[in-house]
Design an enzyme around this catalytic site. Sequence first.
Site, PDB file in Angstrom:
ATOM      1  N   ASP A 208       1.031  -1.331   0.045  1.00 27.54           N
ATOM      2  CA  ASP A 208      -0.096   0.023   0.084  1.00 27.54           C
ATOM      3  C   ASP A 208       0.819   1.121   0.137  1.00 27.54           C
ATOM      4  O   ASP A 208       2.081   1.190   0.055  1.00 27.54           O
ATOM      5  CB  ASP A 208      -0.986   0.053   1.262  1.00 27.54           C
ATOM      6  CG  ASP A 208      -0.045  -0.069   2.499  1.00 27.54           C
ATOM      7  OD1 ASP A 208       0.295   1.164   2.875  1.00 27.54           O
ATOM      8  OD2 ASP A 208       0.233  -1.238   3.191  1.00 27.54           O
ATOM      9  N   ASP A 210       0.933   3.597   2.490  1.00 30.33           N
ATOM     10  CA  ASP A 210       0.630   4.174   3.717  1.00 30.33           C
ATOM     11  C   ASP A 210      -0.758   5.107   3.833  1.00 30.33           C
ATOM     12  O   ASP A 210      -1.717   4.681   3.155  1.00 30.33           O
ATOM     13  CB  ASP A 210       1.917   4.844   4.234  1.00 30.33           C
ATOM     14  CG  ASP A 210       1.973   4.922   5.746  1.00 30.33           C
ATOM     15  OD1 ASP A 210       1.441   3.874   6.402  1.00 30.33           O
ATOM     16  OD2 ASP A 210       2.448   6.001   6.527  1.00 30.33           O
TER      17      ASP A 210
END
Length: 288
Positions: A208, A210
């Site tokens: 991802d 973050d």
Amino acid sequence: MDRMIGVIGGSGLYEIAGLEDPRWQRVETPFGPPSDEILTGRLEGVEMAFLPRHGRGHVHTPTSVPYRANIFALKALGVTDVVAVSAVGSLKEAYAPGDFLIVDQFIDRTFAREKSFFGAGLVGHVPFAHPVCPELSALCAGAAMLGGARIHHGGTYVAMEGPQFSTLAESRLYRSWGADVIGMTAMPEAKLAREAELCYACVAMITDYDCWHPDHDAVHVAQVMATAQANAGRARALIAALPGLIAAEAKGCACGRALDGAIMTAPSRRDPGMVARLSPILGRVLKG
């Protein structure tokens, strides 16, 4: 000396095709049991050990992972090279979910974990300026490319305590430091591996962005797990390719001598109990 690879990672990484004589082993340590039993076997003639970092079924939080027991157990089994596979968030636009990053530096922001085998009665200080084994890291990069992963060579991993994900302010702060990825498990794992004189490499699997990225929502477990499962096949391919590469490589790093000159406590003042507990993994330097 024959090399033995220890893999620390999540579920699925120990489901390697071709693993010969697989056997789950229970290992006792002075620091309690490791995260789980350890799967041992041989792959392409190289001894292997697989340790689920969070335990099968994911029963340990990043903080409750018994890091000292894990590293002690791997060393006691004869492991020489530790490959840590970790899910991380990206702090850089260029490092996209699904990419792998071979970590070469850490920023340790954890605060609730035991970080050393040493203590009162047996004091030791190991060098840690370069916290991973460059030779093992290069082999992991080569194995990952053979497995079809998109690889970034070198980067800084921020280790946070968790289990919560970052606030937006924290994520922006870590980006301002020039960090590349963020995770919750590499520390104190890498520090303990250095104290145990093990080669250590960290393969960061990006799941991802973050929460700093303006085009991506806050991090959700479902999102992380979906990308991690997609990464798992490439991680298994990396592990499968590694024995062939490592068997052909002469070991020239200094990881196995990390404790030379590191122990400060005079032999006459060392705690006999600590010496006895640590001798199975630190015996090379505790004989004097």
